[in-house]
Design an enzyme around this catalytic site. Structure first.
Site, PDB file in Angstrom:
ATOM      1  N   TYR A  53      14.371  30.283  10.571  1.00 50.15           N
ATOM      2  CA  TYR A  53      13.296  31.427  10.915  1.00 50.15           C
ATOM      3  C   TYR A  53      12.892  31.036  11.738  1.00 50.15           C
ATOM      4  O   TYR A  53      13.317  29.870  12.927  1.00 50.15           O
ATOM      5  CB  TYR A  53      11.416  30.120   9.782  1.00 50.15           C
ATOM      6  CG  TYR A  53      11.902  30.487   8.829  1.00 50.15           C
ATOM      7  CD1 TYR A  53      10.944  31.571   8.117  1.00 50.15           C
ATOM      8  CD2 TYR A  53      11.671  29.039   7.986  1.00 50.15           C
ATOM      9  CE1 TYR A  53      10.735  31.885   6.325  1.00 50.15           C
ATOM     10  CE2 TYR A  53      10.953  28.821   6.059  1.00 50.15           C
ATOM     11  CZ  TYR A  53      10.224  30.294   5.838  1.00 50.15           C
ATOM     12  OH  TYR A  53      10.259  30.154   4.706  1.00 50.15           O
ATOM     13  N   LYS A  82       1.124  -1.601  -0.061  1.00 50.89           N
ATOM     14  CA  LYS A  82       0.026  -0.518  -0.119  1.00 50.89           C
ATOM     15  C   LYS A  82       1.264   1.202   0.152  1.00 50.89           C
ATOM     16  O   LYS A  82       1.842   1.160   0.655  1.00 50.89           O
ATOM     17  CB  LYS A  82      -0.724  -0.382   1.312  1.00 50.89           C
ATOM     18  CG  LYS A  82      -0.377   0.098   2.868  1.00 50.89           C
ATOM     19  CD  LYS A  82      -1.075  -0.524   3.755  1.00 50.89           C
ATOM     20  CE  LYS A  82      -0.249  -0.688   5.214  1.00 50.89           C
ATOM     21  NZ  LYS A  82      -0.754  -0.599   6.363  1.00 50.89           N
ATOM     22  N   ARG A 117     -11.558  -0.267  14.244  1.00 53.82           N
ATOM     23  CA  ARG A 117     -10.972   0.808  13.360  1.00 53.82           C
ATOM     24  C   ARG A 117     -11.058   0.108  11.710  1.00 53.82           C
ATOM     25  O   ARG A 117     -12.348   0.819  11.690  1.00 53.82           O
ATOM     26  CB  ARG A 117      -9.517   0.846  12.761  1.00 53.82           C
ATOM     27  CG  ARG A 117      -8.324   1.192  12.042  1.00 53.82           C
ATOM     28  CD  ARG A 117      -7.226   1.535  11.755  1.00 53.82           C
ATOM     29  NE  ARG A 117      -6.904   0.157  11.210  1.00 53.82           N
ATOM     30  CZ  ARG A 117      -5.398  -0.549  10.692  1.00 53.82           C
ATOM     31  NH1 ARG A 117      -4.229   1.076  10.428  1.00 53.82           N
ATOM     32  NH2 ARG A 117      -5.020  -1.162   9.797  1.00 53.82           N
ATOM     33  N   MET A 132      10.854  24.043   3.932  1.00 46.17           N
ATOM     34  CA  MET A 132       9.849  23.314   2.848  1.00 46.17           C
ATOM     35  C   MET A 132      11.146  22.904   2.271  1.00 46.17           C
ATOM     36  O   MET A 132      10.765  21.346   2.389  1.00 46.17           O
ATOM     37  CB  MET A 132       9.003  24.435   2.818  1.00 46.17           C
ATOM     38  CG  MET A 132       8.219  23.563   1.468  1.00 46.17           C
ATOM     39  SD  MET A 132       7.682  24.535   0.213  1.00 46.17           S
ATOM     40  CE  MET A 132       6.223  25.051   1.058  1.00 46.17           C
TER      41      MET A 132
END
Ligand SMILES: *Cc1c(COP(=O)(O)O)cnc(C)c1O
Length: 373
Positions: free
Chosen positions: A261, A45, A144, A309
């Site tokens: 930052y 998956k 789940r 980023m």
């Protein structure tokens, strides 16, 4: 792409993600040895945990895998194109209402998680005039996916549904298999066995990677490893992934300089810093800000300030002067630092690090399949 072009693209890429398909095949073979006599499926998956399903699935197939688990029908449709008609492709999340025909067309085996899914699949079987394969998932306490315990009786009380289904396995998923001291795994097995008394002769499908390690009681007839195949989170496996990222810029700074930052890091002494070309958009979790490190020549190079980023700043003061320059590759995942170590520093799990590895890296698929049957 010609060789030249691909060399240039590789040199231009922000980083090199190396995926060792030989190690993948050997990890599959290890799972086969440990789980025997149970069969071993491959969980592919999320694009084979981010590593590229079109590369990973054929290698597992060649290593003997004939059951592939994905989470979603769209993944199953893609995988069918990769693998051809033969192997079983199982959809863990089951089918959304109305998706049954699409699934049938691709020869997919749905996991049936509730009565409505079972009824819809059985109705299609009726209109096709044949039984359709399925796996029934039982919710044994994870809450789940899967049939609630008392829904078993309801399913059994509908012979026309059961007659239309070829139930290949009864399946459950262990919630705490990564904790060998947890009592939950044992309780889940007991519950599954009780559910199974209503379905005599139907084999069980239980363990994920960690469940395989718990021993034969946690296997059933078919196990479903994912992460162990990809070389993380399990002791017996070899690494499959390494990642190196390029330096973009170097700079030497005095004491008292603000870095990144929000100036969360201020130099306390003269330092040499390097900015590397990967950030949270490439799967370096932002939670590595001011934590964790990359490596070069066996030296640990701490991450300083915020992860951005597209870039991350590292402290290269411990390296000989001039050791890094634009284009130099530093190791993020490799012999000096496992995926699990990165995950720990980031406060997460290897699964999340793997499945987040970015699409901007150059991917090298390497490794010999010699000896893979
Ligand atoms: C993802 C998943 C697996 C594989 O788990 P690993 O821990 O990666 O081995 C197996 N079964 C189910 C139901 C899953 O969702």
């Amino acid at each position: 792409m010609s060789c030249r072009d691909s060399d240039a693209a590789r040199a231009a890429a922000n980083g090199i993600l190396n995926i060792d398909l030989g190690a993948l095949a050997r990890n599959y073979a290890r799972m086969v040895r440990i789980a025997a006599p149970a069969g071993v499926a491959g969980v592919v998956k999320a694009n084979a945990y981010g590593l590229g399903i079109e590369h990973v699935a054929p290698v597992l197939r060649r290593a003997g895998c004939d059951h592939f688990f994905v989470a979603m029908l769209t993944e199953a449709l893609d995988l069918r194109r990769v693998l051809g008609d033969d192997p079983a492709i199982v959809v863990l999340n089951g089918l959304a209402p109305g998706a049954e025909r699409l699934a049938l067309g691709a020869g997919v085996v749905p996991v049936l998680n509730c009565l409505d899914q079972a009824i819809a699949w059985a109705e299609l079987a009726g209109s096709e005039g044949r039984r359709l394969p399925a796996i029934v998932q039982v919710d044994t306490g994870m809450t789940r996916l899967g049939f609630a315990f008392d829904e078993a009786a309801e399913l059994r009380s509908r012979p026309q549904v059961l007659e239309s289904l070829d139930i290949r396995h009864l399946m459950t998923h262990l919630a705490s298999a990564d904790d060998p001291h947890s009592l939950q795994s044992r309780q889940q097995i007991e519950m599954l066995k009780q559910f199974a008394t209503g379905f005599p002769g139907v084999p069980l499908c239980i363990g994920n990677s960690h469940g395989i390690g718990l021993g034969p009681d946690y296997h059933g007839a078919l196990v479903r490893p994912g992460i162990a195949l990809y070389g993380a989170s399990a002791p017996q496996v070899e690494p499959v992934v390494s990642l190196s990222v390029r330096v973009v810029q170097n700079r030497s700074v005095p004491a008292g300089v603000k870095v990144g930052y929000n100036a969360t890091f201020v130099t306390q002494r003269p330092m040499t810093l390097a900015t590397i070309a990967a950030g949270y958009a490439d799967g370096l979790p932002r939670s590595l800000s001011g934590r964790g490190a990359v490596y070069l020549d066996g030296r640990r190079l701490p991450i300083v300030g915020r992860v951005s980023m597209d870039s991350t700043i590292i402290d290269v003061s411990d390296l000989p002067e001039g050791r890094t320059s634009p284009g130099t590759l530093v190791q993020v995942i490799g012999p000096d630092q496992t995926i699990d170590a990165v995950a720990r520093d980031a406060g997460t799990i290897s699964y999340e690090v793997l499945t987040s590895l970015g699409s901007r890296y150059w991917r090298d698929y390497v490794g010999s399949l010699d000896g893979v049957p």
